[in-house]
Design an enzyme around this catalytic site. Sequence first.
Site, mmCIF file in Angstrom:
data_model
loop_
_atom_site.group_PDB
_atom_site.id
_atom_site.type_symbol
_atom_site.label_atom_id
_atom_site.label_comp_id
_atom_site.label_asym_id
_atom_site.label_seq_id
_atom_site.Cartn_x
_atom_site.Cartn_y
_atom_site.Cartn_z
ATOM 1 N N ARG A 173 43.212 37.511 25.949
ATOM 2 C CA ARG A 173 42.995 37.214 27.529
ATOM 3 C C ARG A 173 42.225 36.607 28.055
ATOM 4 N NH1 ARG A 173 43.198 43.489 28.457
ATOM 5 N NH2 ARG A 173 43.012 42.907 30.742
ATOM 6 N N ARG A 219 37.656 51.174 30.031
ATOM 7 C CA ARG A 219 38.603 51.330 31.158
ATOM 8 C C ARG A 219 39.632 52.500 30.956
ATOM 9 N NH1 ARG A 219 41.054 46.663 34.162
ATOM 10 N NH2 ARG A 219 41.643 46.013 31.975
ATOM 11 N N ARG A 254 45.238 51.079 29.399
ATOM 12 C CA ARG A 254 46.306 50.224 29.233
ATOM 13 C C ARG A 254 46.755 49.643 27.825
ATOM 14 N NH1 ARG A 254 44.779 45.882 33.675
ATOM 15 N NH2 ARG A 254 45.240 44.505 32.177
ATOM 16 N N LYS A 286 38.083 42.911 39.361
ATOM 17 C CA LYS A 286 39.157 42.290 40.438
ATOM 18 C C LYS A 286 39.631 43.625 41.179
ATOM 19 C CE LYS A 286 41.464 40.006 37.648
ATOM 20 N NZ LYS A 286 41.001 40.152 36.472
ATOM 21 N N ARG A 314 47.301 32.205 38.460
ATOM 22 C CA ARG A 314 46.578 31.728 37.525
ATOM 23 C C ARG A 314 46.967 30.530 36.635
ATOM 24 N NH1 ARG A 314 45.088 37.526 34.567
ATOM 25 N NH2 ARG A 314 45.866 38.922 36.437
HETATM 26 P P1 AP5 Z 1 38.914 46.271 36.696
HETATM 27 O O1 AP5 Z 1 38.480 46.360 38.144
HETATM 28 O O2 AP5 Z 1 39.848 47.073 36.381
HETATM 29 O O3 AP5 Z 1 38.929 44.771 36.395
HETATM 30 P P2 AP5 Z 1 40.003 43.596 36.702
HETATM 31 O O4 AP5 Z 1 39.314 42.344 36.792
HETATM 32 O O5 AP5 Z 1 40.985 44.008 37.631
HETATM 33 O O6 AP5 Z 1 40.471 43.647 35.009
HETATM 34 P P3 AP5 Z 1 42.028 43.387 34.561
HETATM 35 O O7 AP5 Z 1 42.003 43.656 33.045
HETATM 36 O O8 AP5 Z 1 42.910 44.020 35.214
HETATM 37 O O9 AP5 Z 1 42.423 41.848 34.735
HETATM 38 P P4 AP5 Z 1 43.334 41.077 33.839
HETATM 39 O O10 AP5 Z 1 43.471 39.884 34.729
HETATM 40 O O11 AP5 Z 1 43.004 40.996 32.373
HETATM 41 O O12 AP5 Z 1 44.471 41.742 33.955
HETATM 42 P P5 AP5 Z 1 45.840 41.914 34.963
HETATM 43 O O13 AP5 Z 1 46.509 43.411 35.022
HETATM 44 O O14 AP5 Z 1 45.692 41.200 36.043
HETATM 45 O O15 AP5 Z 1 37.615 46.673 35.846
HETATM 46 C C1 AP5 Z 1 37.734 46.877 34.629
HETATM 47 C C2 AP5 Z 1 36.688 47.999 34.002
HETATM 48 O O16 AP5 Z 1 35.308 47.739 34.417
HETATM 49 C C3 AP5 Z 1 37.128 49.431 34.717
HETATM 50 O O17 AP5 Z 1 36.830 50.292 33.976
HETATM 51 C C4 AP5 Z 1 35.954 49.531 35.730
HETATM 52 O O18 AP5 Z 1 35.516 50.906 35.963
HETATM 53 C C5 AP5 Z 1 34.787 48.775 35.435
HETATM 54 N N1 AP5 Z 1 33.986 48.034 36.335
HETATM 55 C C6 AP5 Z 1 34.611 47.221 37.441
HETATM 56 N N2 AP5 Z 1 33.484 46.665 38.183
HETATM 57 C C7 AP5 Z 1 32.356 47.142 37.372
HETATM 58 C C8 AP5 Z 1 31.017 47.009 37.799
HETATM 59 N N3 AP5 Z 1 30.565 46.323 38.887
HETATM 60 N N4 AP5 Z 1 30.189 47.564 37.209
HETATM 61 C C9 AP5 Z 1 30.341 48.237 35.913
HETATM 62 N N5 AP5 Z 1 31.881 48.478 35.448
HETATM 63 C C10 AP5 Z 1 32.684 48.083 36.467
HETATM 64 O O19 AP5 Z 1 46.774 41.190 34.026
HETATM 65 C C11 AP5 Z 1 47.458 41.531 32.742
HETATM 66 C C12 AP5 Z 1 48.357 40.607 32.068
HETATM 67 O O20 AP5 Z 1 49.553 40.454 32.970
HETATM 68 C C13 AP5 Z 1 47.682 39.332 31.784
HETATM 69 O O21 AP5 Z 1 47.277 39.400 30.539
HETATM 70 C C14 AP5 Z 1 48.969 38.429 31.751
HETATM 71 O O22 AP5 Z 1 49.839 38.684 30.747
HETATM 72 C C15 AP5 Z 1 49.882 39.255 32.783
HETATM 73 N N6 AP5 Z 1 49.753 38.455 34.266
HETATM 74 C C16 AP5 Z 1 48.959 39.044 35.160
HETATM 75 N N7 AP5 Z 1 49.008 38.220 36.270
HETATM 76 C C17 AP5 Z 1 49.692 37.132 35.882
HETATM 77 C C18 AP5 Z 1 50.032 35.880 36.561
HETATM 78 N N8 AP5 Z 1 49.628 35.443 37.836
HETATM 79 N N9 AP5 Z 1 50.726 34.834 35.809
HETATM 80 C C19 AP5 Z 1 51.237 35.314 34.603
HETATM 81 N N10 AP5 Z 1 50.968 36.408 33.832
HETATM 82 C C20 AP5 Z 1 50.128 37.409 34.568
#
Ligand code: AP5
Length: 301
Positions: A246, A206, A235, A95, A171
């Site tokens: 997660r 990552r 992270r 994402k 979510r």
């Molecule tokens: P990356 O682009 O960073 O992936 P991402 O989908 O953004 O992953 P996140 O881990 O940030 O998603 P998440 O939903 O778990 O975390 P969030 O911060 O939102 O890519 C990941 C890796 O893969 C990178 O190293 C990249 O280089 C590589 N990559 C990407 N694309 C690639 C490709 N095509 N090929 C090869 N490699 C690739 O949430 C964290 C926490 O916050 C949650 O667990 C929850 O506790 C809380 N939270 C967040 N949002 C909410 C909400 N709406 N409600 C309640 N709690 C929430």
Amino acid sequence: MASSVNFWTIPQPKPQSSYSYSSSLKPPLTSQLSLFPNSNNSTLSLRSHTALSRSRLTKYHSPNAPPPHFMVMASTKNPEEALKIMISGAPASGKGTQCELITQKYGLVHVAAGDLLRAEVAAGSDNGRQAKEFMEKGQLVPDEIVVMMVKERLSQPDSEENGWLLDGYPRSLSQATALKKFGFEPDLFILLEVPEDILVERVIGRRLDPVTGKIYHLKYSPPETEEIAARLTQRFDDTEEKVKLRLRTHHQNVEAVLSMFKDITVKIDGNGSKEDVFAQIDGWLTKLLEQRKATSESLAA
Ligand code: AP5
């Protein structure tokens, strides 16, 4: 004046590899379309956005792609109105990576729920302290903290003027309901689909650059210089153990969220290179804008 149509049959903008469609978007599809009144301006909402530009795009070509035709749910909005996009997917589905590319081309304001929460954690606020407890367990942070945080960010003038790209929100059904209640209506809901074993590998590798905010992967997207490599951070929730928690949370909630946005959902195969994945997303966004323009022109004629 009320309207007529709401779906268009349009040719795919460029060859694509593996689309999958939400049920409501599968061709053939017929529907009725509402056209907005009083729209005779065909200006697109494309804007350049250099501040968020961090990486270069590569052209994508898939010579074996089928001759594609697909249906896009067209926006009934004025073509001058900025785009409002949501992107969803499991942890590490890409994402954030795709948001960098989308904002670079379309100039939308990137609003990432996880980033907003991490900023609170880093600031040591009450909300941040509470949020961290849930984030460490891979659970959703309670709505009392998240919902207003996102609402306030989407209500800022830059989001309203440039359009927004909402990442990782909603979510849960309650978050989706709140979003609608506040009047935030997205044009498109993008769901990135990636096999689970790949997700775990992506999480573990990552790294983040605290200076530029750029996302790296030790194997797939390594830092360009030694200097950057030396300052990369990881992270606190990027461990194999935590990503499994997660993922479980994601699976428990994703269907309920999808059910709220099924008419505007596009499922994207996220298991290609980041350029390939972006080419798919770009195709949908380009066509959405083209269709707004076409609608406007047909009304003006
Ligand atoms: P990356 O682009 O960073 O992936 P991402 O989908 O953004 O992953 P996140 O881990 O940030 O998603 P998440 O939903 O778990 O975390 P969030 O911060 O939102 O890519 C990941 C890796 O893969 C990178 O190293 C990249 O280089 C590589 N990559 C990407 N694309 C690639 C490709 N095509 N090929 C090869 N490699 C690739 O949430 C964290 C926490 O916050 C949650 O667990 C929850 O506790 C809380 N939270 C967040 N949002 C909410 C909400 N709406 N409600 C309640 N709690 C929430």
